[in-house]
Design an enzyme around this catalytic site. Sequence first.
Site, short mmCIF file in Angstrom:
data_model
loop_
_atom_site.label_atom_id
_atom_site.label_comp_id
_atom_site.label_asym_id
_atom_site.label_seq_id
_atom_site.Cartn_x
_atom_site.Cartn_y
_atom_site.Cartn_z
N TYR A 97 -4.25 13.01 3.75
CA TYR A 97 -3.17 12.09 4.14
C TYR A 97 -2.12 12.84 4.96
O TYR A 97 -1.73 12.40 6.05
CB TYR A 97 -2.57 11.49 2.87
CG TYR A 97 -1.28 10.69 3.05
CD1 TYR A 97 -1.30 9.39 3.53
CD2 TYR A 97 -0.05 11.24 2.69
CE1 TYR A 97 -0.13 8.65 3.66
CE2 TYR A 97 1.13 10.51 2.82
CZ TYR A 97 1.09 9.22 3.30
OH TYR A 97 2.25 8.50 3.43
N PRO A 149 9.36 8.48 6.24
CA PRO A 149 10.05 8.39 4.94
C PRO A 149 9.67 9.53 4.01
O PRO A 149 8.57 10.08 4.09
CB PRO A 149 9.53 7.06 4.36
CG PRO A 149 8.82 6.36 5.48
CD PRO A 149 8.34 7.42 6.41
N GLY A 150 10.59 9.86 3.10
CA GLY A 150 10.24 10.63 1.92
C GLY A 150 9.75 9.65 0.86
O GLY A 150 9.36 8.52 1.20
N THR A 190 -3.42 6.71 1.03
CA THR A 190 -4.58 7.57 0.75
C THR A 190 -5.44 6.97 -0.35
O THR A 190 -4.91 6.40 -1.31
CB THR A 190 -4.15 8.99 0.36
OG1 THR A 190 -5.32 9.78 0.13
CG2 THR A 190 -3.25 9.02 -0.86
N GLY A 243 -0.91 2.56 6.03
CA GLY A 243 -1.23 3.95 5.79
C GLY A 243 -1.32 4.16 4.30
O GLY A 243 -1.02 3.25 3.53
N GLY A 291 5.80 -3.75 0.12
CA GLY A 291 6.47 -2.45 0.27
C GLY A 291 7.33 -2.33 1.53
O GLY A 291 8.11 -3.23 1.87
N ILE A 292 7.18 -1.21 2.23
CA ILE A 292 8.00 -0.91 3.40
C ILE A 292 7.76 -1.94 4.51
O ILE A 292 8.69 -2.40 5.17
CB ILE A 292 7.69 0.52 3.90
CG1 ILE A 292 8.10 1.55 2.83
CG2 ILE A 292 8.40 0.80 5.22
CD1 ILE A 292 7.60 2.97 3.09
N VAL A 349 9.28 6.65 -1.45
CA VAL A 349 9.88 5.31 -1.43
C VAL A 349 9.28 4.52 -2.60
O VAL A 349 8.07 4.58 -2.84
CB VAL A 349 9.53 4.56 -0.11
CG1 VAL A 349 10.26 3.21 -0.06
CG2 VAL A 349 9.87 5.40 1.10
N1 LIG Z 1 5.79 4.66 -0.44
C1 LIG Z 1 6.11 5.88 -0.05
O1 LIG Z 1 6.64 6.69 -0.84
C2 LIG Z 1 5.86 6.32 1.36
C3 LIG Z 1 6.37 7.57 1.75
C4 LIG Z 1 6.16 8.00 3.07
C5 LIG Z 1 5.43 7.23 3.94
N2 LIG Z 1 4.92 6.01 3.53
C6 LIG Z 1 4.16 5.24 4.50
O2 LIG Z 1 4.71 3.94 4.60
C7 LIG Z 1 3.68 3.00 4.94
C8 LIG Z 1 3.69 1.83 3.96
O3 LIG Z 1 3.53 2.32 2.65
P1 LIG Z 1 3.90 1.43 1.34
O4 LIG Z 1 4.20 2.40 0.27
O5 LIG Z 1 4.87 0.40 1.71
O6 LIG Z 1 2.46 0.75 1.05
P2 LIG Z 1 2.08 -0.55 0.15
O7 LIG Z 1 3.24 -0.97 -0.67
O8 LIG Z 1 0.81 -0.21 -0.53
O9 LIG Z 1 1.78 -1.65 1.26
C9 LIG Z 1 0.70 -1.44 2.13
C10 LIG Z 1 0.53 -2.64 3.04
O10 LIG Z 1 -0.53 -2.37 3.96
C11 LIG Z 1 -1.58 -3.33 3.77
N3 LIG Z 1 -2.84 -2.62 3.99
C12 LIG Z 1 -3.33 -1.58 3.27
N4 LIG Z 1 -4.52 -1.20 3.76
C13 LIG Z 1 -4.79 -2.00 4.82
C14 LIG Z 1 -5.87 -2.11 5.72
N5 LIG Z 1 -6.94 -1.33 5.62
N6 LIG Z 1 -5.81 -3.05 6.71
C15 LIG Z 1 -4.74 -3.88 6.80
N7 LIG Z 1 -3.68 -3.82 5.96
C16 LIG Z 1 -3.72 -2.90 4.97
C17 LIG Z 1 -1.38 -3.88 2.36
O11 LIG Z 1 -1.90 -5.18 2.17
P3 LIG Z 1 -3.44 -5.42 1.65
O12 LIG Z 1 -3.61 -4.53 0.45
O13 LIG Z 1 -3.53 -6.88 1.35
O14 LIG Z 1 -4.32 -5.03 2.78
C18 LIG Z 1 0.14 -3.91 2.30
O15 LIG Z 1 0.65 -5.03 3.00
C19 LIG Z 1 2.37 3.80 4.94
O16 LIG Z 1 2.06 4.21 6.24
C20 LIG Z 1 2.70 5.01 4.10
O17 LIG Z 1 1.90 6.11 4.41
C21 LIG Z 1 5.12 5.55 2.26
#
Ligand SMILES: NC(=O)c1ccc[n+]([C@@H]2O[C@H](COP(=O)([O-])OP(=O)(O)OC[C@H]3O[C@@H](n4cnc5c(N)ncnc54)[C@H](OP(=O)(O)O)[C@@H]3O)[C@@H](O)[C@H]2O)c1
Length: 264
Positions: free
Chosen positions: A156, A186-187, A92, A90, A24-25, A189
């Site tokens: 969250y 971000p909004g 939830t 991060g 992801g991000i 993503v």
């Molecule tokens: N996607 C959105 O719409 C959005 C919007 C606003 C903000 N955000 C924020 O952007 C950030 C990234 O989100 P994303 O959507 O890119 O998430 P994602 O695609 O689920 O990726 C999460 C990453 O974090 C790792 N991770 C998760 N839990 C962990 C833990 N306990 N310890 C170590 N690593 C961990 C995962 O790998 P493993 O599973 O292998 O641990 C993965 O590499 C977060 O802070 C999220 O709140 C996202």
Amino acid sequence: MSNSQKTNTRLDGKIALVTGGTKGIGKAIADRLADAGATIIVTARSQPADANQSYHFIAADLAKVGESDKLANEINEKFGKVDILINNIGGTSSPAGGFGTLTHEHWNNDLQLNLMAPVNLDRALLPKMLEAGEGVIIHISSINSQLPLWEANMPYGAAKAALDNYSKGLSNELASKGVRVLTVSPGPVKTGAMQAFLGDFANALGKTIDEATQVMMDKIGGIPMGKMAAPEDIAELVGFLVSPAAAYITGVNYIVDGGTIPVV
Ligand SMILES: NC(=O)c1ccc[n+]([C@@H]2O[C@H](COP(=O)([O-])OP(=O)(O)OC[C@H]3O[C@@H](n4cnc5c(N)ncnc54)[C@H](OP(=O)(O)O)[C@@H]3O)[C@@H](O)[C@H]2O)c1
């Protein structure tokens, strides 16, 4: 500041740690910083099969107490310090449905992952940055910190709001010591986490994923640009903020949401 500093967005010789840098991000940020010349360390609970082998991977579950210190010790031993710390993990694990559905454990898990994991990692890695008198810390937050979605993810949003406040406080404390601290919010993503969230939300509402997506869009007032962000949209801003070109920028919360937040 000289003209060359103003335009210098290269990161050659810098060591960057991206938490959750495998998907992801976080993955987009790792790729963006690598393109700019940084040495990349990524951490996650597990390494995907298609992981970029030129990045240094360290397994850690940062939601667990003590893991930040272990990770920091390993990094300090192998690399001496990090110059750039991207606190990206991060999300939830709480169910949708509002206050009545949420237990102490749900609140605790979301606060641990979104607030205490970055706080603990900062605590573990900051001493070396302060010793060096330079560094940049980015906290990846969310527009949910300002736009609560009580039906979907109240703990969250509350944890991210606390992260925003902490990030600003830390930036004030460190500004005169050479370490910059910024928040990027971000909004929506397009990532695996967003897909999983929409699936859970749809189940809780008894609707299809498309219908649940529409409910979420209505709740946040729609995205003026008409589409969710790509992870690279967030990474591009982060790449600039951690570079020498942004040397005078600290303590700001940058919103990257296609125009969603409706107020100035
Ligand atoms: N996607 C959105 O719409 C959005 C919007 C606003 C903000 N955000 C924020 O952007 C950030 C990234 O989100 P994303 O959507 O890119 O998430 P994602 O695609 O689920 O990726 C999460 C990453 O974090 C790792 N991770 C998760 N839990 C962990 C833990 N306990 N310890 C170590 N690593 C961990 C995962 O790998 P493993 O599973 O292998 O641990 C993965 O590499 C977060 O802070 C999220 O709140 C996202």
